[in-house]
Motif scaffolding. Structure first.
Motif, PDB file in Angstrom:
ATOM      1  N   ILE A   1       0.832  -1.211   0.000  1.00  0.00           N
ATOM      2  CA  ILE A   1       0.000   0.000   0.000  1.00  0.00           C
ATOM      3  C   ILE A   1       0.866   1.260   0.000  1.00  0.00           C
ATOM      4  CG2 ILE A   1      -1.778   1.307   1.242  1.00  0.00           C
ATOM      5  CD1 ILE A   1      -2.894  -1.333   0.331  1.00  0.00           C
TER       6      ILE A   1
ATOM      7  N   ARG B   1       3.629  -3.662  -5.421  1.00  0.00           N
ATOM      8  CA  ARG B   1       2.203  -3.978  -5.311  1.00  0.00           C
ATOM      9  C   ARG B   1       1.838  -4.919  -6.449  1.00  0.00           C
ATOM     10  NH1 ARG B   1      -2.848   0.227  -4.971  1.00  0.00           N
ATOM     11  NH2 ARG B   1      -1.878   0.596  -2.973  1.00  0.00           N
TER      12      ARG B   1
ATOM     13  N   LEU C   1      -8.817  -6.239  -1.255  1.00  0.00           N
ATOM     14  CA  LEU C   1      -7.754  -5.655  -0.433  1.00  0.00           C
ATOM     15  C   LEU C   1      -6.870  -6.762   0.162  1.00  0.00           C
ATOM     16  CD1 LEU C   1      -6.620  -2.994   0.658  1.00  0.00           C
ATOM     17  CD2 LEU C   1      -8.147  -3.210   2.613  1.00  0.00           C
ATOM     18  N   TYR C   2      -7.512  -7.864   0.570  1.00  0.00           N
ATOM     19  CA  TYR C   2      -6.737  -8.999   1.103  1.00  0.00           C
ATOM     20  C   TYR C   2      -5.731  -9.486   0.070  1.00  0.00           C
ATOM     21  CZ  TYR C   2      -5.384 -13.581   2.741  1.00  0.00           C
ATOM     22  OH  TYR C   2      -4.632 -14.652   3.133  1.00  0.00           O
TER      23      TYR C   2
ATOM     24  N   TYR D   1      -2.592  -7.357  -0.128  1.00  0.00           N
ATOM     25  CA  TYR D   1      -1.644  -7.701   0.943  1.00  0.00           C
ATOM     26  C   TYR D   1      -0.933  -9.029   0.632  1.00  0.00           C
ATOM     27  CZ  TYR D   1      -4.256  -4.383   3.940  1.00  0.00           C
ATOM     28  OH  TYR D   1      -4.866  -3.296   4.479  1.00  0.00           O
ATOM     29  N   ALA D   2      -1.730 -10.084   0.509  1.00  0.00           N
ATOM     30  CA  ALA D   2      -1.168 -11.438   0.460  1.00  0.00           C
ATOM     31  C   ALA D   2      -0.367 -11.680  -0.811  1.00  0.00           C
ATOM     32  CB  ALA D   2      -2.283 -12.472   0.603  1.00  0.00           C
TER      33      ALA D   2
ATOM     34  N   ARG E   1       2.896  -9.474  -0.911  1.00  0.00           N
ATOM     35  CA  ARG E   1       3.899 -10.037   0.002  1.00  0.00           C
ATOM     36  C   ARG E   1       4.415 -11.383  -0.508  1.00  0.00           C
ATOM     37  NH1 ARG E   1       3.946  -8.158   5.254  1.00  0.00           N
ATOM     38  NH2 ARG E   1       3.672 -10.157   6.296  1.00  0.00           N
TER      39      ARG E   1
ATOM     40  N   ARG F   1      -0.857 -12.867   6.065  1.00  0.00           N
ATOM     41  CA  ARG F   1      -1.092 -12.203   4.776  1.00  0.00           C
ATOM     42  C   ARG F   1       0.063 -12.450   3.805  1.00  0.00           C
ATOM     43  NH1 ARG F   1      -5.179 -11.924   7.294  1.00  0.00           N
ATOM     44  NH2 ARG F   1      -6.496 -10.115   7.705  1.00  0.00           N
TER      45      ARG F   1
ATOM     46  N   GLU G   1       0.529   3.380  -5.819  1.00  0.00           N
ATOM     47  CA  GLU G   1      -0.592   3.970  -6.555  1.00  0.00           C
ATOM     48  C   GLU G   1      -1.159   5.143  -5.766  1.00  0.00           C
ATOM     49  OE1 GLU G   1      -3.838   1.710  -8.922  1.00  0.00           O
ATOM     50  OE2 GLU G   1      -2.859   0.205  -7.649  1.00  0.00           O
TER      51      GLU G   1
ATOM     52  N   VAL H   1      -3.216   7.974  -1.158  1.00  0.00           N
ATOM     53  CA  VAL H   1      -2.751   6.631  -1.517  1.00  0.00           C
ATOM     54  C   VAL H   1      -3.985   5.835  -1.918  1.00  0.00           C
ATOM     55  CG1 VAL H   1      -1.695   4.515  -0.637  1.00  0.00           C
ATOM     56  CG2 VAL H   1      -0.775   6.728   0.055  1.00  0.00           C
ATOM     57  N   LYS H   2      -3.892   5.200  -3.088  1.00  0.00           N
ATOM     58  CA  LYS H   2      -5.067   4.496  -3.609  1.00  0.00           C
ATOM     59  C   LYS H   2      -5.078   3.043  -3.122  1.00  0.00           C
ATOM     60  CE  LYS H   2      -7.468   3.908  -7.985  1.00  0.00           C
ATOM     61  NZ  LYS H   2      -7.321   3.940  -9.432  1.00  0.00           N
ATOM     62  N   VAL H   3      -6.232   2.610  -2.601  1.00  0.00           N
ATOM     63  CA  VAL H   3      -6.369   1.221  -2.154  1.00  0.00           C
ATOM     64  C   VAL H   3      -7.637   0.613  -2.742  1.00  0.00           C
ATOM     65  CG1 VAL H   3      -5.130   1.544   0.027  1.00  0.00           C
ATOM     66  CG2 VAL H   3      -7.595   1.884  -0.034  1.00  0.00           C
ATOM     67  N   LYS H   4      -7.724  -0.715  -2.629  1.00  0.00           N
ATOM     68  CA  LYS H   4      -8.966  -1.391  -3.049  1.00  0.00           C
ATOM     69  C   LYS H   4     -10.077  -1.053  -2.071  1.00  0.00           C
ATOM     70  CE  LYS H   4      -7.326  -3.982  -6.435  1.00  0.00           C
ATOM     71  NZ  LYS H   4      -7.784  -3.793  -7.799  1.00  0.00           N
ATOM     72  N   LYS H   5     -11.295  -1.287  -2.495  1.00  0.00           N
ATOM     73  CA  LYS H   5     -12.466  -1.040  -1.654  1.00  0.00           C
ATOM     74  C   LYS H   5     -12.309  -1.763  -0.307  1.00  0.00           C
ATOM     75  CE  LYS H   5     -16.420  -2.843  -2.739  1.00  0.00           C
ATOM     76  NZ  LYS H   5     -17.509  -3.281  -3.614  1.00  0.00           N
ATOM     77  N   VAL H   6     -12.459  -1.047   0.801  1.00  0.00           N
ATOM     78  CA  VAL H   6     -12.266  -1.649   2.116  1.00  0.00           C
ATOM     79  C   VAL H   6     -13.541  -2.340   2.588  1.00  0.00           C
ATOM     80  CG1 VAL H   6     -11.684  -1.188   4.523  1.00  0.00           C
ATOM     81  CG2 VAL H   6     -10.470   0.019   2.714  1.00  0.00           C
TER      82      VAL H   6
END
Lengths: 471, 92
Positions: free
Chosen positions: A321, A326, A333-334, A337-338, A341, B14, B80, B86-91
């Motif tokens: 993130i 990435r 979202l999981y 991460y997984a 990594r 993870r 990203e 900071v851009k992330v996937k939908k939480v």
């Protein structure tokens, strides 16, 4: 210029006398590196601003502002941040990560006028004893390229031994400065825990990590150490000077824990040479005492609980993130991460994360982590007690000289056992130095290690210089 | 260690791990934990003390740096970003 046999002390004197410039010195190192680094793989990158740094250093000297380290070329382990340069910890996950600030030790070296030639190869995130866990290939031992340079600071040790730099910085969590320094026939110092600030060094095992020098001689290691040591509030384990109990007495008594040394895993020639050197020290007038450290033999087991536990929590920050690799292949979202990594970390790193997650998990925490912490405290007490009976403790640094590349195979435990003599100093937090102790029949460097009480690095330099002359 | 346990740990940590590596890891864990088990020989009370004779050193709760001093450099490090975030996937 014969960089391989030039010390920092000598180079500094020559520059002060006007017989040598930093530009000449740095050019010679870069020339060596350009010729041999393709094979040795000590440097992951040779900085294109090295000569510009050397010009600044030469100017500093002309202006009368030079220190002993002004204009001296350094190799820096890839887990120590230099502002504006990539710091990857030899991992794919940080392949393009550019440091946004200088580590404390880098600030100190910059102020002293040192020149950074490049960043050195290592086991990924400092996890390993051979640099075979680097994402960028193994570092070969310059003294025998069929063998490892050791690890995790293998690139730093190899750079000094190969004449690519006059000094280097490494980090030591379980022996990662001393083991490669010894394998490459150089001097390596792990300072007392809390002595040198780790601000700007990537953490692996926070309760163990220390930064320290690798150089050709004890005197050179001492110069570097004295430049980088000192309190820094940005590392909250950094110890203020008034709490450092400096000993002010000559070394007279050397303690030898024979019960830890005369064990199955030690190679015959390593043991014989160690005994010979102890005998020589006795003839020099040192009193040699047999000391007992009954729980210290559990250091390695303690280490392989505490270190992975700390690794698994430390490496949480690499989540795909905020920085680093990435994955391109994520739905959720999981997955980010997984998969980030899983793709970014190497095999040994993944292994230690899993092991650390296990020893910290509910139901096993008491049996592993708490037990290890309790034994660690007992080991600290043992060392404290031992230093009432002797001024320094002597042991070999390694149970055998540099091993063949690939010889430890795929058995992680075989590799872990290589750290058996170096880990105790990290567990107890005491300082330790490795000194070259001649060579074996095949011409490979042998070693001797000394440990002293907390913040008594001075005793290590003192005895180290004696051994340098005797061997 | 059971394969299901390794998979569970990998999920908790993870880290994506292939099926082949799960098998390898289960053997590695047995070997490493077997070695670590030698600590069972040591009979010690498990004290409450977890950190040694140390105390926490923390900085004063004031303003250690100018606000937004590092925003740009930190955003640049992120893989990203979008309009300063900071851009992330939908939480959710």
């Amino acid at each position: 210029m014969d960089i391989k046999n030039l010390t920092i002390e000598e180079a500094s004197k020559k520059m002060e006398a006007g017989e040598l410039t930093s530009v000449q010195l740095v050019s010679a190192c870069i020339e060596n590196a350009k010729k041999d680094n393709g094979d040795i793989n000590a440097f992951l990158e040779i900085f294109d601003d090295a000569l510009a740094q050397a010009e600044v250093a030469d100017k500093m000297r002309k202006e009368g502002k030079a220190t002993t380290l002004t204009g001296i070329p350094f190799a820096i382990k890839d887990n120590i941040l230099i502002h504006g340069h990539i710091a990857s910890a030899a991992s794919k996950i940080l392949a393009n990560y550019v440091a946004s600030y200088d580590a404390h030790v880098i600030e100190k070296l910059k102020t002293a006028g040192a020149v950074f030639i490049g960043r050195t190869n290592m086991d990924e995130f400092a996890m390993g004893s051979s640099t075979e866990n680097s994402a960028y290939g193994v570092t070969k031992n310059p003294l025998d390229t069929s063998r490892v340079a050791g690890g995790s600071s293998g690139g730093s040790a190899a750079a000094v031994a190969a004449g690519f730099a006059l000094g280097a910085l490494g980090t030591d969590t379980g022996g990662s400065i001393r083991q490669p320094a010894a394998f490459c026939g150089t001097v390596g110092l792990k300072p007392t825990y809390g002595d040198v600030s780790r601000y700007g060094a990537m953490p692996m095992g926070n309760s163990l990590d220390q930064i320290g020098p690798i150089a050709k001689t004890v005197a050179d290691a001492k110069i570097i150490y004295e430049t980088i040591v000192g309190h820094d509030p940005r590392d909250n384990t950094s110890v203020p000077d008034q709490f450092k109990n400096k000993q002010d007495r000559p070394v007279k008594t050397i303690g030898v824990p024979w019960h830890l040394i005369e064990v199955d895993g030690i190679e015959a020639e390593t043991l014989t040479r160690f005994k010979e050197t102890i005998e020589k020290l006795k003839k020099e007038g040192y009193s040699i005492v047999d000391i007992s450290l009954p729980l210290t033999k559990y250091s390695l087991a303690v280490y392989y609980i505490l270190m992975p536990a700390e690794v698994s929590t430390n490496l949480d920050r690499f989540d795909g993130i905020r920085y680093g690799h990435r994955t391109k292949d994520a739905e959720t979202l999981y997955d980010v991460y997984a998969k980030s990594r899983g793709e970014g970390f190497g095999k040994e790193t993944r292994r230690r994360i899993i092991l650390g997650t296990y020893v910290l998990s509910h139901g096993y925490y008491d049996a592993y982590y708490r037990k290890a912490v309790a034994v660690r405290h007992e080991i600290e007490k043992e060392f404290k007690d031992a230093f009432t009976k002797c001024d320094v403790i002597a042991m070999p640094t390694n149970p055998a000289p540099a091993f063949k590349i690939g010889s430890k195979g795929s058995d992680p435990l075989a590799m872990y056992l290589a750290d058996v003599f170096t880990v105790p100093a990290d567990i107890a937090g005491v300082p330790a130095i490795t000194i070259p102790n001649g060579t074996n029949k095949e011409g490979l460097p042998l070693d001797i290690q000394f440990m002293s009480t907390w913040f008594d690095e001075q005793a290590l330099f003192e005895i180290g210089e004696v051994v340098e002359k005797l061997v | 260690m059971q394969l299901a346990d390794i998979k569970k740990l990998a999920t908790l940590a993870r880290v994506d791990i292939s099926d082949g590596e799960v098998i390898e890891l289960s053997k590695d864990m047995d070997s490493i934990l077997g070695y670590i088990k030698e600590l069972d020989e040591v009979n010690l009370p498990l004290g409450e003390q977890l950190t040694g004779d140390l105390y926490n050193v923390v900085r004063d709760d004031d303003h250690p740096r100018i606000s937004a001093q590092y925003t740009e450099v930190l955003l640049k490090a992120a893989p990203e970003t979008e309009s300063g975030f900071v851009k992330v996937k939908k939480v959710l």
